[in-house]
Every structure is written in structure tokens, then in C-alpha cells.
Design a protein around this motif. Structure first.
Motif, PDB file in Angstrom:
ATOM      1  N   ASN A  12      13.271   4.612  -9.657  1.00  0.00           N
ATOM      2  CA  ASN A  12      14.187   4.046 -10.646  1.00  0.00           C
ATOM      3  C   ASN A  12      15.110   2.978 -10.074  1.00  0.00           C
ATOM      4  N   ARG A  17      10.102   2.493 -12.404  1.00  0.00           N
ATOM      5  CA  ARG A  17      10.724   3.401 -13.377  1.00  0.00           C
ATOM      6  C   ARG A  17       9.848   4.622 -13.626  1.00  0.00           C
ATOM      7  N   ILE A  18      10.453   5.796 -13.490  1.00  0.00           N
ATOM      8  CA  ILE A  18       9.774   7.057 -13.773  1.00  0.00           C
ATOM      9  C   ILE A  18      10.748   7.947 -14.529  1.00  0.00           C
ATOM     10  N   LYS A  19      10.280   8.554 -15.602  1.00  0.00           N
ATOM     11  CA  LYS A  19      11.062   9.582 -16.267  1.00  0.00           C
ATOM     12  C   LYS A  19      10.924  10.845 -15.433  1.00  0.00           C
ATOM     13  N   MET A  20      12.031  11.541 -15.235  1.00  0.00           N
ATOM     14  CA  MET A  20      11.994  12.732 -14.394  1.00  0.00           C
ATOM     15  C   MET A  20      11.080  13.809 -14.971  1.00  0.00           C
ATOM     16  N   VAL A  21      10.990  13.901 -16.279  1.00  0.00           N
ATOM     17  CA  VAL A  21      10.079  14.870 -16.887  1.00  0.00           C
ATOM     18  C   VAL A  21       8.629  14.556 -16.515  1.00  0.00           C
ATOM     19  N   ASP A  22       8.296  13.275 -16.423  1.00  0.00           N
ATOM     20  CA  ASP A  22       6.941  12.879 -16.025  1.00  0.00           C
ATOM     21  C   ASP A  22       6.692  13.181 -14.544  1.00  0.00           C
ATOM     22  N   THR A  25       6.117  16.936 -14.255  1.00  0.00           N
ATOM     23  CA  THR A  25       4.767  17.241 -14.738  1.00  0.00           C
ATOM     24  C   THR A  25       3.710  16.858 -13.707  1.00  0.00           C
ATOM     25  N   THR A  37      14.394  18.492 -10.978  1.00  0.00           N
ATOM     26  CA  THR A  37      15.001  17.276 -10.437  1.00  0.00           C
ATOM     27  C   THR A  37      16.510  17.328 -10.601  1.00  0.00           C
ATOM     28  N   ALA A  40      18.374  11.063 -11.885  1.00  0.00           N
ATOM     29  CA  ALA A  40      17.148  10.297 -12.166  1.00  0.00           C
ATOM     30  C   ALA A  40      16.784   9.387 -11.005  1.00  0.00           C
ATOM     31  N   SER A  41      17.015   9.865  -9.779  1.00  0.00           N
ATOM     32  CA  SER A  41      16.791   8.996  -8.632  1.00  0.00           C
ATOM     33  C   SER A  41      15.791   9.549  -7.625  1.00  0.00           C
TER      34      SER A  41
END
Length: 182
Positions: A12, A17-22, A25, A37, A40-41
Motif C-alpha cells: 500500500n 495496493r492490496i486490501k487486507m481482506v484479500d 484470503t 492483519t 493496512a500496511s
């Protein structure tokens, strides 16, 4: 089984960019357990008993294969996080923004040569107000006026020290440690 934290670099920031939920998963699908996590880093807490150096390689591979970019992974134990907080000589002494926002522990892929660190510290004395000290696979750094205005970027530090690294400030490290022991 040990609770471990993985610090993923380059998450990020820039175009990575990555969503933490992704991320959770992807790591769960790759066989990692109890994945969560913090912020968001790229701070990932998980439970595992495998060799940390092997975990780092596996985690880097999952990020590259799933999200399409290279990241460095630094796996550390609760004790190593506590060390990175307690032994940071600048912790609680920073003059700006409640002190700990600018005080960082930079987790390193290996222990750098002390002479390289000493040369960096000596050279930087006349270039900036940042303060540096070396720990065990961690570089302690007080950015004083902020990371964005410092000439001590991650790329400069990696080139000068001959190893990869990723930084977290004291505020983040305390949150991560709290979540690890909860």
C-alpha cells in the motif's frame, strides 16, 4: 505453535495496493493459519512452527504470485518485537508529534556489517538531524522531521547496509505487539 508477525514491505505504497481482506484470503489459501492483519500496511500476524527464513520466502512468493509485485517479508517473534520497542534508544525521546510517530525500527533481512552502519552514521552527521543506532537485525532510526523529508530512504539504507529492510514506527509496533499477545 508460535504467534509470529510478518512485516511485508512495499504494501500500500506506490502502486502496490492490496486490501487486507484479500491478503488474509491469499495467505489462508496458501496454508497459513490464524492469519490476521494490523493496519493496512502489510503487518500480518499468524501462527506457525516452520523456520522463519523459509516462511519469509513462502510469504514473498504468495504476494508476488497473487498480487503481481515483489515484496520483502520479515518474520519476527513476540520477543523480537518487544526488543525492537524496548531497545530502541530513541523510543520516547523524539521531539515531534508525540515522539513515537517518527521513531522507527527497521527490520533487516540480515545483520549488516557494523562498519557499514558506522560509516552511514558518520556520513549522515553533517547531512541531517536523523539519529541512527544498530540492534540485532534491526536499525533504530529517529526521523525527527519526518520520513518524507529525510534523505535516508529505504532504498538508500538497503544499498548502504547491503540488506533488505522494512520500517515500522513505535506506535504501530505497540499495536502489533498488543494484538500478538491478546
Amino acid at each position: 505453535m508460535a504467534r509470529l508477525v510478518t512485516f511485508l514491505g512495499s504494501i500500500n505504497v506506490g502502486g502496490n495496493r492490496i486490501k487486507m481482506v484479500d491478503l488474509v484470503t491469499a495467505l489462508t489459501d496458501a496454508g497459513f493459519r490464524d492469519v490476521s492483519t494490523v493496519a493496512a500496511s502489510g503487518n500480518v500476524i499468524l501462527t506457525d512452527d516452520r523456520d522463519p527464513s523459509m516462511l519469509e520466502i513462502q510469504l514473498e512468493s504468495v504476494v508476488e504470485q497473487t498480487f503481481g509485485f515483489k515484496s520483502c517479508a520479515m518474520v519476527r517473534t513476540q520477543d523480537e518485537i518487544r526488543y525492537a520497542i524496548d531497545e530502541n534508544p530513541f523510543h520516547g525521546t523524539g521531539p515531534r508529534y508525540g515522539s513515537d510517530k517518527m521513531v522507527h525500527s527497521i527490520f533487516l533481512s540480515q545483520q549488516p556489517d557494523k562498519s557499514a552502519v558506522d560509516a552511514l552514521i558518520e556520513e549522515h552527521r553533517s547531512k541531517g538531524s536523523e539519529r541512527l543506532a544498530l540492534g540485532d537485525r534491526v536499525l533504530f532510526l529517529d526521523y525527527v522531521h519526518g520520513v518524507g523529508v529525510s534523505s535516508l530512504s529505504n532504498k538508500v539504507l538497503e544499498r548502504r547496509l547491503g540488506c533488505k529492510g522494512t520500517a515500522r514506527n513505535m506506535i504501530s509496533l505497540k499495536r502489533i505487539l498488543d494484538k500478538m499477545v491478546a
